[in-house]
Design a protein around this motif. Structure first.
Motif, PDB file in Angstrom:
ATOM      1  N   LEU A 176     -25.145 -24.267 -50.557  1.00 57.85           N
ATOM      2  CA  LEU A 176     -25.103 -22.815 -50.469  1.00 57.85           C
ATOM      3  C   LEU A 176     -26.520 -22.274 -50.528  1.00 57.85           C
ATOM      4  O   LEU A 176     -27.325 -22.712 -51.353  1.00 57.85           O
ATOM      5  CB  LEU A 176     -24.289 -22.238 -51.630  1.00 57.85           C
ATOM      6  N   ALA A 177     -26.817 -21.315 -49.652  1.00 56.99           N
ATOM      7  CA  ALA A 177     -28.118 -20.646 -49.675  1.00 56.99           C
ATOM      8  C   ALA A 177     -27.901 -19.151 -49.446  1.00 56.99           C
ATOM      9  O   ALA A 177     -27.054 -18.749 -48.649  1.00 56.99           O
ATOM     10  CB  ALA A 177     -29.042 -21.211 -48.603  1.00 56.99           C
ATOM     11  N   VAL A 178     -28.659 -18.343 -50.172  1.00 56.25           N
ATOM     12  CA  VAL A 178     -28.580 -16.886 -50.049  1.00 56.25           C
ATOM     13  C   VAL A 178     -29.997 -16.325 -50.052  1.00 56.25           C
ATOM     14  O   VAL A 178     -30.834 -16.732 -50.865  1.00 56.25           O
ATOM     15  CB  VAL A 178     -27.774 -16.256 -51.205  1.00 56.25           C
ATOM     16  N   GLY A 197     -34.956 -10.858 -47.573  1.00 57.29           N
ATOM     17  CA  GLY A 197     -35.879 -11.831 -47.005  1.00 57.29           C
ATOM     18  C   GLY A 197     -36.370 -12.891 -47.955  1.00 57.29           C
ATOM     19  O   GLY A 197     -37.142 -13.777 -47.548  1.00 57.29           O
ATOM     20  N   VAL A 198     -35.934 -12.844 -49.208  1.00 59.82           N
ATOM     21  CA  VAL A 198     -36.385 -13.821 -50.215  1.00 59.82           C
ATOM     22  C   VAL A 198     -35.229 -14.742 -50.588  1.00 59.82           C
ATOM     23  O   VAL A 198     -34.112 -14.275 -50.848  1.00 59.82           O
ATOM     24  CB  VAL A 198     -36.903 -13.101 -51.477  1.00 59.82           C
ATOM     25  N   ALA A 199     -35.475 -16.042 -50.618  1.00 59.32           N
ATOM     26  CA  ALA A 199     -34.445 -16.995 -51.014  1.00 59.32           C
ATOM     27  C   ALA A 199     -34.163 -16.851 -52.501  1.00 59.32           C
ATOM     28  O   ALA A 199     -35.063 -17.010 -53.328  1.00 59.32           O
ATOM     29  CB  ALA A 199     -34.884 -18.417 -50.690  1.00 59.32           C
ATOM     30  N   VAL A 200     -32.900 -16.542 -52.842  1.00 63.62           N
ATOM     31  CA  VAL A 200     -32.527 -16.367 -54.244  1.00 63.62           C
ATOM     32  C   VAL A 200     -31.548 -17.437 -54.719  1.00 63.62           C
ATOM     33  O   VAL A 200     -31.376 -17.640 -55.920  1.00 63.62           O
ATOM     34  CB  VAL A 200     -31.929 -14.961 -54.499  1.00 63.62           C
ATOM     35  N   VAL A 201     -30.899 -18.119 -53.784  1.00 56.78           N
ATOM     36  CA  VAL A 201     -29.981 -19.210 -54.112  1.00 56.78           C
ATOM     37  C   VAL A 201     -30.204 -20.335 -53.118  1.00 56.78           C
ATOM     38  O   VAL A 201     -30.253 -20.099 -51.905  1.00 56.78           O
ATOM     39  CB  VAL A 201     -28.499 -18.755 -54.049  1.00 56.78           C
ATOM     40  N   ASP A 202     -30.345 -21.547 -53.620  1.00 54.71           N
ATOM     41  CA  ASP A 202     -30.483 -22.739 -52.772  1.00 54.71           C
ATOM     42  C   ASP A 202     -29.910 -23.908 -53.563  1.00 54.71           C
ATOM     43  O   ASP A 202     -30.603 -24.530 -54.365  1.00 54.71           O
ATOM     44  CB  ASP A 202     -31.947 -22.971 -52.399  1.00 54.71           C
ATOM     45  N   LEU A 203     -28.623 -24.204 -53.348  1.00 50.45           N
ATOM     46  CA  LEU A 203     -27.897 -25.159 -54.175  1.00 50.45           C
ATOM     47  C   LEU A 203     -27.200 -26.212 -53.321  1.00 50.45           C
ATOM     48  O   LEU A 203     -26.807 -25.940 -52.183  1.00 50.45           O
ATOM     49  CB  LEU A 203     -26.834 -24.439 -55.007  1.00 50.45           C
ATOM     50  N   GLY A 234     -22.250 -27.092 -33.572  1.00 53.59           N
ATOM     51  CA  GLY A 234     -23.568 -26.959 -34.158  1.00 53.59           C
ATOM     52  C   GLY A 234     -23.685 -27.743 -35.452  1.00 53.59           C
ATOM     53  O   GLY A 234     -22.699 -27.964 -36.160  1.00 53.59           O
ATOM     54  N   VAL A 235     -24.887 -28.155 -35.769  1.00 52.94           N
ATOM     55  CA  VAL A 235     -25.182 -28.888 -36.998  1.00 52.94           C
ATOM     56  C   VAL A 235     -26.274 -28.119 -37.730  1.00 52.94           C
ATOM     57  O   VAL A 235     -27.267 -27.708 -37.135  1.00 52.94           O
ATOM     58  CB  VAL A 235     -25.653 -30.324 -36.688  1.00 52.94           C
ATOM     59  N   ALA A 236     -26.073 -27.914 -39.039  1.00 49.76           N
ATOM     60  CA  ALA A 236     -27.051 -27.123 -39.780  1.00 49.76           C
ATOM     61  C   ALA A 236     -26.988 -27.432 -41.262  1.00 49.76           C
ATOM     62  O   ALA A 236     -25.992 -27.955 -41.766  1.00 49.76           O
ATOM     63  CB  ALA A 236     -26.799 -25.627 -39.558  1.00 49.76           C
ATOM     64  N   THR A 237     -28.056 -27.075 -41.949  1.00 50.87           N
ATOM     65  CA  THR A 237     -28.045 -27.009 -43.401  1.00 50.87           C
ATOM     66  C   THR A 237     -27.660 -25.588 -43.804  1.00 50.87           C
ATOM     67  O   THR A 237     -27.810 -24.638 -43.024  1.00 50.87           O
ATOM     68  CB  THR A 237     -29.420 -27.340 -43.988  1.00 50.87           C
ATOM     69  N   ALA A 238     -27.194 -25.434 -45.034  1.00 52.07           N
ATOM     70  CA  ALA A 238     -26.917 -24.088 -45.537  1.00 52.07           C
ATOM     71  C   ALA A 238     -28.191 -23.259 -45.569  1.00 52.07           C
ATOM     72  O   ALA A 238     -28.185 -22.058 -45.253  1.00 52.07           O
ATOM     73  CB  ALA A 238     -26.298 -24.180 -46.930  1.00 52.07           C
ATOM     74  N   ARG A 239     -29.288 -23.899 -45.934  1.00 57.39           N
ATOM     75  CA  ARG A 239     -30.581 -23.206 -45.986  1.00 57.39           C
ATOM     76  C   ARG A 239     -30.946 -22.644 -44.613  1.00 57.39           C
ATOM     77  O   ARG A 239     -31.450 -21.519 -44.500  1.00 57.39           O
ATOM     78  CB  ARG A 239     -31.651 -24.190 -46.467  1.00 57.39           C
ATOM     79  N   ALA A 240     -30.684 -23.419 -43.559  1.00 54.65           N
ATOM     80  CA  ALA A 240     -31.009 -22.955 -42.212  1.00 54.65           C
ATOM     81  C   ALA A 240     -30.135 -21.769 -41.797  1.00 54.65           C
ATOM     82  O   ALA A 240     -30.616 -20.816 -41.182  1.00 54.65           O
ATOM     83  CB  ALA A 240     -30.857 -24.097 -41.217  1.00 54.65           C
ATOM     84  N   LEU A 241     -28.834 -21.828 -42.121  1.00 57.31           N
ATOM     85  CA  LEU A 241     -27.954 -20.713 -41.777  1.00 57.31           C
ATOM     86  C   LEU A 241     -28.409 -19.429 -42.470  1.00 57.31           C
ATOM     87  O   LEU A 241     -28.464 -18.361 -41.849  1.00 57.31           O
ATOM     88  CB  LEU A 241     -26.511 -21.024 -42.177  1.00 57.31           C
TER      89      LEU A 241
END
Length: 400
Positions: A44-46, A50-56, A281-288
């Protein structure tokens, strides 16, 4: 607001990554998906403003394995790919290369067959073209060969008068959009995404997975349908359910989801390497999350993708009401799903796309939120997976 590293272990679940102060409830919701909802592996990424606040991330990279999910694990995101692909025609319009109200046949002359000459680009993107099915399903070899597949959809007779109704073009969206973009740009859609969006933004996201990245991709598989009491999971009950319709070989539902026959194995390297912008498509949550953040504004010095006028188009409703394929009320913009009962996102301004079985990516301009969730545990849900919804609720609760 600085991010802090997090590492929490409950039972056999080891959650890793970073979460900013004040966003810890989102981490808790992510963990609860493993404890209560049968999650096997996910990320999960949020982004907020414009600032990354969640990257799990947590669990195993393979749904049936034990190898741990790592920071750079990617997965097939199914129809969440559509949300990325839908930005391509928006950018072409923004650059003056594509008229949304022009007939598709202006760019793609073969598409005019069987009365489709008046189908506009806007109608095609909003699932109003009337071609969610093919009279003859394609083999996997035909489906991944873009000249063959786009010729098939161009020759298809509509199953309703284009523009008069909408229905989810589950798989044919791949070839409709691919055929249009190729004729406007001279490039395949997957190549265009790589050149114009993924590479400039540094995204681990591919529509057409390169061989060199295949080692990073985990294995998808079914997981048990688990939902704790009182969770608030969405349960739509149309007169005829999608499940019932799918069992009827003559229904639009079954035919729309069955245009590739036999059903492809999404773990097949051939499928993953295919440029299918509707499903593969193939992706990481961070990329999405980073991708959707870039639709809203600059990210880490990279320029924003959509100007304000185009961003307004992305969130504007083009189709709403009974969906002839999904059999519930759906809302679509120009390729994106919009917030509503069938696809609950953060709020009325949200646009994005779920992937059947779990994954979800979206942006909300009003809240400044960009969201990416990727899972390897496939459930039967089409648009409102309970795990994704639990995460969205947690984000909504803490968003300033």
């Amino acid at each position: 607001m600085g991010a802090v590293r997090t590492k929490g272990c409950v039972g056999q679940v080891d959650v890793r990554g970073t979460v900013a102060a004040g966003w810890e409830p989102v981490r808790d919701a992510f963990l609860n998906n493993f404890v209560q909802r049968g999650e096997r592996g996910a990320a999960l990424a949020v982004h907020h403003d414009g600032v990354a606040v969640v990257d799990l991330w947590a669990g195993s990279r393979d749904v049936d394995g034990t190898e741990p999910w790592t920071a750079d694990t990617a997965q097939v995101v199914r129809s969440a790919t559509k949300g990325v692909a839908a930005v391509v025609p928006l950018l072409l319009h923004q650059r003056g290369l594509l008229d949304l109200d022009a007939p598709v046949a202006l760019y793609w002359p073969d598409f005019k067959a069987h009365g489709k000459d008046r189908v506009t680009v806007r109608q095609l993107l909003a699932h109003r073209a009337g071609v969610p099915v093919l009279d003859r399903p394609l083999t996997l070899a035909e489906a991944v060969d873009l000249p063959t597949a786009t010729a098939a959809v161009a020759a298809q007779e509509p199953v309703w008068e284009p523009g008069t109704a909408h229905g989810y073009h589950a798989h044919t969206f791949s070839w409709l959009l691919s055929g249009l973009v190729h004729r406007v740009t001279g490039r395949t859609l997957g190549r265009w995404v790589a050149d114009e969006m993924a590479d400039p933004l540094g995204l681990d996201l591919w529509i057409g997975l390169p061989d060199a990245e295949a080692h990073r991709v985990g294995r998808l598989g079914p997981v048990e349908e688990v939902e704790p009491p009182g969770s608030g999971a969405l349960k739509l009950r149309p007169k005829r359910s999608v499940t019932q319709a799918y069992q009827d070989p003559e229904s639009l539902t079954r035919r729309a989801f069955g245009v590739i026959d036999p059903k492809p194995d999404e773990n097949d390297p051939v499928y993953r390497a295919a440029e299918l912008p509707g499903s593969a498509g193939v992706a990481t949550a961070r990329a999405l999350a980073r991708f959707y953040a870039a639709t809203l504004g600059p990210v880490d010095g990279a320029p924003r993708l959509l100007d304000p006028a185009t961003l307004a188009l992305a969130r504007t409703e083009e189709s709403a009401g009974p969906d002839r394929v999904l059999l519930v009320g759906t809302r679509f913009g120009l390729g994106h799903m919009l917030h509503g009962p069938a696809c609950p996102l953060l709020g009325p301004a949200s646009f994005g796309h779920p992937g059947r079985g779990g994954s979800l990516g979206f942006a909300d301009p009003d809240a400044g939120i960009a969201f990416g969730y990727v899972t390897n545990g496939m459930r039967k849900t089409v648009t409102a997976d309970p795990r994704a919804q639990a995460l969205v609720r947690a984000v909504r609760a803490v968003t300033p």
